[in-house]
Design an enzyme around this catalytic site. Structure first.
Site, PDB file in Angstrom:
ATOM      1  N   LYS A 126       0.919  -1.203   0.063  1.00 41.95           N
ATOM      2  CA  LYS A 126       0.127   0.251  -0.402  1.00 41.95           C
ATOM      3  C   LYS A 126       1.155   1.398   0.274  1.00 41.95           C
ATOM      4  O   LYS A 126       2.076   1.512   0.946  1.00 41.95           O
ATOM      5  CB  LYS A 126      -0.909  -0.012   1.169  1.00 41.95           C
ATOM      6  CG  LYS A 126      -2.221   0.652   1.118  1.00 41.95           C
ATOM      7  CD  LYS A 126      -2.253   2.104   0.713  1.00 41.95           C
ATOM      8  CE  LYS A 126      -1.503   2.906   1.848  1.00 41.95           C
ATOM      9  NZ  LYS A 126      -1.205   3.956   1.502  1.00 41.95           N
ATOM     10  N   GLU A 161       9.980  15.520  15.931  1.00 38.36           N
ATOM     11  CA  GLU A 161      11.126  15.249  14.605  1.00 38.36           C
ATOM     12  C   GLU A 161       9.617  17.100  13.777  1.00 38.36           C
ATOM     13  O   GLU A 161       8.292  16.691  13.857  1.00 38.36           O
ATOM     14  CB  GLU A 161      10.501  14.200  14.353  1.00 38.36           C
ATOM     15  CG  GLU A 161      10.638  13.660  12.429  1.00 38.36           C
ATOM     16  CD  GLU A 161      10.763  12.337  11.857  1.00 38.36           C
ATOM     17  OE1 GLU A 161       9.259  12.394  11.648  1.00 38.36           O
ATOM     18  OE2 GLU A 161      10.977  11.543  11.748  1.00 38.36           O
ATOM     19  N   GLU A 169       9.319   2.043  11.250  1.00 38.08           N
ATOM     20  CA  GLU A 169      10.108   3.055  10.895  1.00 38.08           C
ATOM     21  C   GLU A 169       9.458   3.774  10.571  1.00 38.08           C
ATOM     22  O   GLU A 169       8.915   4.049   9.858  1.00 38.08           O
ATOM     23  CB  GLU A 169      11.096   1.949  10.135  1.00 38.08           C
ATOM     24  CG  GLU A 169      12.335   3.043   9.680  1.00 38.08           C
ATOM     25  CD  GLU A 169      12.650   4.250   9.420  1.00 38.08           C
ATOM     26  OE1 GLU A 169      12.701   5.383  10.370  1.00 38.08           O
ATOM     27  OE2 GLU A 169      12.214   4.722   7.774  1.00 38.08           O
ATOM     28  N   CYS A 175      13.292   9.938   7.201  1.00 37.36           N
ATOM     29  CA  CYS A 175      13.743   9.900   8.151  1.00 37.36           C
ATOM     30  C   CYS A 175      14.628   9.752   9.083  1.00 37.36           C
ATOM     31  O   CYS A 175      14.850  10.070  10.534  1.00 37.36           O
ATOM     32  CB  CYS A 175      13.541   8.170   8.279  1.00 37.36           C
ATOM     33  SG  CYS A 175      13.805   6.868   6.858  1.00 37.36           S
TER      34      CYS A 175
HETATM   35  P1  NAI Z   1       1.463   8.166   7.970  1.00 37.78           P
HETATM   36  O1  NAI Z   1       1.768   7.614   9.025  1.00 37.78           O
HETATM   37  O2  NAI Z   1      -0.296   8.790   8.110  1.00 37.78           O
HETATM   38  O3  NAI Z   1       1.699   7.978   6.108  1.00 37.78           O
HETATM   39  C1  NAI Z   1       3.015   6.943   6.299  1.00 37.78           C
HETATM   40  C2  NAI Z   1       2.170   5.527   4.700  1.00 37.78           C
HETATM   41  O4  NAI Z   1       0.722   5.600   6.211  1.00 37.78           O
HETATM   42  C3  NAI Z   1       0.701   6.111   4.407  1.00 37.78           C
HETATM   43  O5  NAI Z   1       0.981   5.369   3.181  1.00 37.78           O
HETATM   44  C4  NAI Z   1      -0.389   6.290   4.700  1.00 37.78           C
HETATM   45  O6  NAI Z   1      -1.391   6.389   3.254  1.00 37.78           O
HETATM   46  C5  NAI Z   1      -0.846   5.286   5.452  1.00 37.78           C
HETATM   47  N1  NAI Z   1      -1.666   5.156   6.498  1.00 37.78           N
HETATM   48  C6  NAI Z   1      -1.931   6.363   6.912  1.00 37.78           C
HETATM   49  N2  NAI Z   1      -3.106   6.107   7.745  1.00 37.78           N
HETATM   50  C7  NAI Z   1      -3.116   5.077   8.655  1.00 37.78           C
HETATM   51  C8  NAI Z   1      -3.832   4.026   9.094  1.00 37.78           C
HETATM   52  N3  NAI Z   1      -4.397   4.604   9.623  1.00 37.78           N
HETATM   53  N4  NAI Z   1      -3.927   2.683   8.718  1.00 37.78           N
HETATM   54  C9  NAI Z   1      -2.825   1.971   7.881  1.00 37.78           C
HETATM   55  N5  NAI Z   1      -2.354   2.779   7.228  1.00 37.78           N
HETATM   56  C10 NAI Z   1      -1.808   4.461   7.189  1.00 37.78           C
HETATM   57  O7  NAI Z   1       2.081   9.414   7.475  1.00 37.78           O
HETATM   58  P2  NAI Z   1       2.475  11.508   7.037  1.00 37.78           P
HETATM   59  O8  NAI Z   1       0.922  11.827   7.387  1.00 37.78           O
HETATM   60  O9  NAI Z   1       2.702  10.843   4.941  1.00 37.78           O
HETATM   61  O10 NAI Z   1       3.223  12.127   7.509  1.00 37.78           O
HETATM   62  C11 NAI Z   1       3.204  12.333   8.670  1.00 37.78           C
HETATM   63  C12 NAI Z   1       4.161  12.563   9.559  1.00 37.78           C
HETATM   64  O11 NAI Z   1       4.885  11.665   9.536  1.00 37.78           O
HETATM   65  C13 NAI Z   1       5.506  13.327   8.672  1.00 37.78           C
HETATM   66  O12 NAI Z   1       5.498  14.873   9.500  1.00 37.78           O
HETATM   67  C14 NAI Z   1       6.305  12.909   9.562  1.00 37.78           C
HETATM   68  O13 NAI Z   1       7.038  13.428  10.825  1.00 37.78           O
HETATM   69  C15 NAI Z   1       6.396  11.762   9.813  1.00 37.78           C
HETATM   70  N6  NAI Z   1       6.650  10.408   8.705  1.00 37.78           N
HETATM   71  C16 NAI Z   1       7.674   9.738   8.493  1.00 37.78           C
HETATM   72  C17 NAI Z   1       8.411   9.155   7.857  1.00 37.78           C
HETATM   73  C18 NAI Z   1       9.149   8.059   7.871  1.00 37.78           C
HETATM   74  O14 NAI Z   1       9.856   7.967   6.850  1.00 37.78           O
HETATM   75  N7  NAI Z   1       9.871   7.505   8.804  1.00 37.78           N
HETATM   76  C19 NAI Z   1       7.085   8.912   5.798  1.00 37.78           C
HETATM   77  C20 NAI Z   1       6.886   9.905   6.592  1.00 37.78           C
HETATM   78  C21 NAI Z   1       6.207  10.612   7.597  1.00 37.78           C
END
Ligand code: NAI
Ligand code: MG
Length: 484
Positions: A180, A386, A255, A289
């Site tokens: 996904k 972060e 992660e 990250c």
């Molecule tokens: P997110 O954690 O919401 O999204 C990451 C993935 O999780 C996407 O594919 C999203 O569709 C999915 N997702 C979201 N809600 C979900 C749920 N309830 N159940 C299953 N999957 C779900 O992150 P977002 O909103 O893109 O970014 C928000 C913050 O998260 C950023 O500002 C950053 O601080 C952090 N982040 C960290 C990352 C890393 O590489 N560790 C990558 C992206 C975001």
């Protein structure tokens, strides 16, 4: 700008090696972060599509993929890697348009994806079980077996690299995958699926369902037939994924990012450190990250480091991804608002430098101006939360103990680096840092796929990359045979 180089229908899901319309015919728009325009439509997959993908994966697991040898799986991964390399320029351009990252960085991601496939393709037939000396009349051995159906939920910041380290390792070990991708950027995930098909990956071994996190993502995370979950993204969603994994009692790799520090000691080679100090904060516009968002500097060289970093900041060039400058736009208007609100929290801080954003930039692009805050105290929100944007804080320390206390003083623990010529200090402090990776006189070591990666605390748990990922994507069976 358009994605004229797409050779597949980006509005579809990829299941059973076919491009299929989402069951409920719902769609989302993908944006080009560089100018805010709509790039194309993507499927808004949901639980119905996830069900079909999991069924397809299950057929492959119980059918042809379950009988494919490690050697043959490795060969297919190698072919996938070769095709990725052949298509490097196309993939890089697609990623630049979709994610907004400068072309050179997108190209490096494509090359890294190929390298993961090469590494895991070559490693998988070197993973052995053991024979265990036991009681007379027994022969005991272990078998390393796949978990089964692996669910991968990935973010938008490094789609190709994360697919490489996660899907690459899962498939190598004989799992089947349902992926996904993020709703903000999913084109290279779809392109990768088509490349896998072209390389001879059998139907159902890899399925891709784009869609919203709360819909397709939640459906995949909670699906009772999924046997392993891997997630990269926010701490908040990581908790939900772990709760889903608990419900179904399946292993999970999380992660979740970090607040990674670089520690600069009085004896450091500051000019050697300088490019790493800055690049690790602004690469991919800080949406990494393992971004280094905290720079800790011994007071005796503090002013010097602030001045030199500030000079670099003022020369940073910000612009559209395809212009291939130092910093591109952020992924979305929403991410820009998040980053802007963090920048506003720095109103009481000293701005050591701010990069200039050219006012000729496309008005609807999601640009922010990279900023370096100095003299930040360790308890300031910008020093421990972060941000996920091109923002770094720099703070002084007086001795090794204080440096370690500040470095370990956040809830995260993903990456850290030590800049010092003193060998004893390098060894001593590398042990004391709470961090999944420690770099000495470098940062990131070029990102080598061989290097196990993952965090502790709110950075998550489990390890990806290197051989560790192959252990993580497999389970151990002990066979004890009684005989005469
Ligand atoms: P997110 O954690 O919401 O999204 C990451 C993935 O999780 C996407 O594919 C999203 O569709 C999915 N997702 C979201 N809600 C979900 C749920 N309830 N159940 C299953 N999957 C779900 O992150 P977002 O909103 O893109 O970014 C928000 C913050 O998260 C950023 O500002 C950053 O601080 C952090 N982040 C960290 C990352 C890393 O590489 N560790 C990558 C992206 C975001
Ligand atoms: Mg989210």
């Amino acid at each position: 700008m358009s994605v004229e180089s797409l050779w597949f229908d980006s509005s579809r899901c990829f299941v059973d090696n076919e491009w299929i319309a989402p069951v409920n015919h719902q769609y989302l728009e993908l944006y080009n972060p560089s100018d805010g325009s709509v790039l194309c439509q993507i499927a808004r997959g949901d639980s119905d599509d996830v069900d079909i993908a999991v069924e397809s994966a299950s057929r492959a697991l119980n059918g042809i993929w379950g009988r494919t040898s490690a050697l043959e799986r490795g060969r297919i991964l190698h072919r996938m890697g070769e095709l990725v390399l052949e298509k490097t320029e196309q993939l890089a351009r697609i990623e630049s348009l979709d994610v907004g990252k400068p072309l050179t960085q997108a190209r490096a991601d494509a090359v890294a994806l190929a390298r993961y496939l090469e590494f895991y393709g070559g490693a998988v037939d070197k993973i052995h079980g053991q024979t265990i000396p036991y009681l007379d009349g027994y022969t005991v051995y272990t078998l390393r077996e796949p978990h089964g159906i692996a669910g991968h939920i990935i973010p938008w910041n490094y789609p190709m690299q994360i697919i490489g380290r996660s899907v690459g390792a899962a498939l190598a070990m004989g799992n089947v995958s349902v992926l996904k991708p993020a709703e903000e950027a999913c084109l290279t995930a779809l392109a990768f699926a088509d490349i896998a098909r072209q390389a001879g990956l059998p139907p159902g071994v890899l399925n891709v369902i784009p869609g919203l996190g709360a819909e397709a993502g939640a459906a995949l995370a909670s699906h009772p037939s999924v046997n392993h979950l891997s997630f990269t993204g926010s701490v908040g969603v990581g908790k939900l994924i772990q709760a889903s994994a608990a419900d179904n009692i399946v292993p999970v790799t999380l992660e979740l990012g970090g607040k990674s520090p670089q520690l600069v000691f009085a004896d450091a080679d500051i000019d050697a450190a300088l490019p790493f100090l800055v690049n690790a904060g602004i690469q991919n516009a800080g949406q990494t990250c393992s971004a280094s968002s905290r720079i800790l500097v011994h007071r005796s060289v503090y002013e010097q480091v602030v001045d030199k970093m500030a000079a670099r900041y003022t020369s940073l060039r910000v612009g559209p991804a395809l212009d291939d400058l130092d910093v591109g736009p952020l992924i979305s208007a929403r991410q820009r608002a998040i980053v802007q609100s963090f920048m506003d929290k720095g109103d009481d801080l000293t701005v050591a430098a701010r990069a200039q954003v050219n006012d000729q930039l496309p008005g609807n692009g999601f640009y922010v101006s990279p900023v370096l805050f100095s003299d930040v105290s360790a308890n300031h929100p910008l020093a421990h939360e972060e941000i996920f944007g091109p923002v770094q804080v720099i703070m002084p320390f007086d001795n090794d103990d204080e440096a370690i206390a500040i470095a370990n003083g956040t809830r995260y623990g993903l990456v850290a680096s030590l800049w010092t010529q003193n060998g004893a200090r390098q060894m001593r402090l590398a042990r004391r840092l709470r961090s999944g990776q420690v770099f000495i006189n470098n940062y990131g070591a070029g990102g080598g796929v061989e290097l196990p990666f993952g965090g502790s605390g709110h950075s998550g748990h489990g390890r990806e990359k290197g051989f560790e990922a192959l252990y993580g994507f497999s389970t151990l069976k002990t066979v004890a045979a009684k005989h005469d």
